[in-house]
Design an enzyme around this catalytic site. Sequence first.
Site, PDB file in Angstrom:
ATOM      1  N   HIS A  11     -15.488  -6.111  23.690  1.00 46.65           N
ATOM      2  CA  HIS A  11     -16.860  -6.520  23.385  1.00 46.65           C
ATOM      3  C   HIS A  11     -17.123  -7.975  23.783  1.00 46.65           C
ATOM      4  O   HIS A  11     -16.198  -8.770  23.980  1.00 46.65           O
ATOM      5  CB  HIS A  11     -17.143  -6.347  21.890  1.00 46.65           C
ATOM      6  CG  HIS A  11     -16.261  -7.206  21.024  1.00 46.65           C
ATOM      7  ND1 HIS A  11     -16.492  -8.549  20.805  1.00 46.65           N
ATOM      8  CD2 HIS A  11     -15.146  -6.904  20.320  1.00 46.65           C
ATOM      9  CE1 HIS A  11     -15.576  -9.044  20.015  1.00 46.65           C
ATOM     10  NE2 HIS A  11     -14.730  -8.066  19.709  1.00 46.65           N
ATOM     11  N   GLU A  84     -11.562  -2.159  15.412  1.00 49.09           N
ATOM     12  CA  GLU A  84     -10.528  -3.186  15.405  1.00 49.09           C
ATOM     13  C   GLU A  84      -9.566  -2.932  14.248  1.00 49.09           C
ATOM     14  O   GLU A  84      -9.844  -2.174  13.313  1.00 49.09           O
ATOM     15  CB  GLU A  84     -11.178  -4.579  15.276  1.00 49.09           C
ATOM     16  CG  GLU A  84     -10.227  -5.764  15.351  1.00 49.09           C
ATOM     17  CD  GLU A  84      -9.426  -5.815  16.636  1.00 49.09           C
ATOM     18  OE1 GLU A  84      -8.520  -4.971  16.790  1.00 49.09           O
ATOM     19  OE2 GLU A  84      -9.674  -6.703  17.477  1.00 49.09           O
TER      20      GLU A  84
END
Length: 237
Positions: A11, A84
């Site tokens: 990202h 994550e």
Amino acid sequence: MPKVAVYLVRHGETNENVQSIIQGQLDTELNLRGREQSRVVADRLKSVPFYQAFSSDLRRATDTGASILEHHSIPLILNPLLRERYMGSLEGKHVSKMNRRLLPPEVERGRDFCDRCLQFWDSVIIPLAKIQDTSSIPLGSGEIGGATEYINILVVTHGAWISSILHSGLVAERNYRGRENAGNPVYNTSVSIVVVDEDGLGGEVRMSGNIRHLLKPVVKRNVDVVDDQETLDQQSS
């Protein structure tokens, strides 16, 4: 039967990246530079004929994926397996508050985290490598180049996730080739490419952490990555 080329994209930048705040599974947003990075990597990847696109369901990833798919007519499929690493009570704190040798017990163990990464790989990517009829699938060489055409898959996720799947998962456990290509830092919007063999039983890391599309400096430290996995597992077991 063509091979599968998986484009792993981290990202874009967040304020927490800049401030060295541990994000883990906090649902943080892209900052202005992160949005610009997302537009730039989208321009870089616009000619890759993606067949499917997957993303972590955290906003910093979905917004990056949405930018990339502005050039492609396919949906972004959200998958929580791409989140994550869960960092428990450390999330939202400065990295200086983290003792890497004695993490809180609720932090996702390195072994469990790697297993989650491989669960996504085995349930989503490997079946694509076993498709028999590819007549309706767009094929192309993408960034790999050459005459070989691939089924190209986009995966937008996080820095520690990409590091774990490349090093602990594919190279160390699955014996994927290309160890020498897997060692680059995974910066914001960096591109890593893994090619999966036709039978799904092996593959090769072709590229990792590539940021040739970025001209401005990037945050060079990913505070969500815990390097000493063996120590982590011992402390958390």
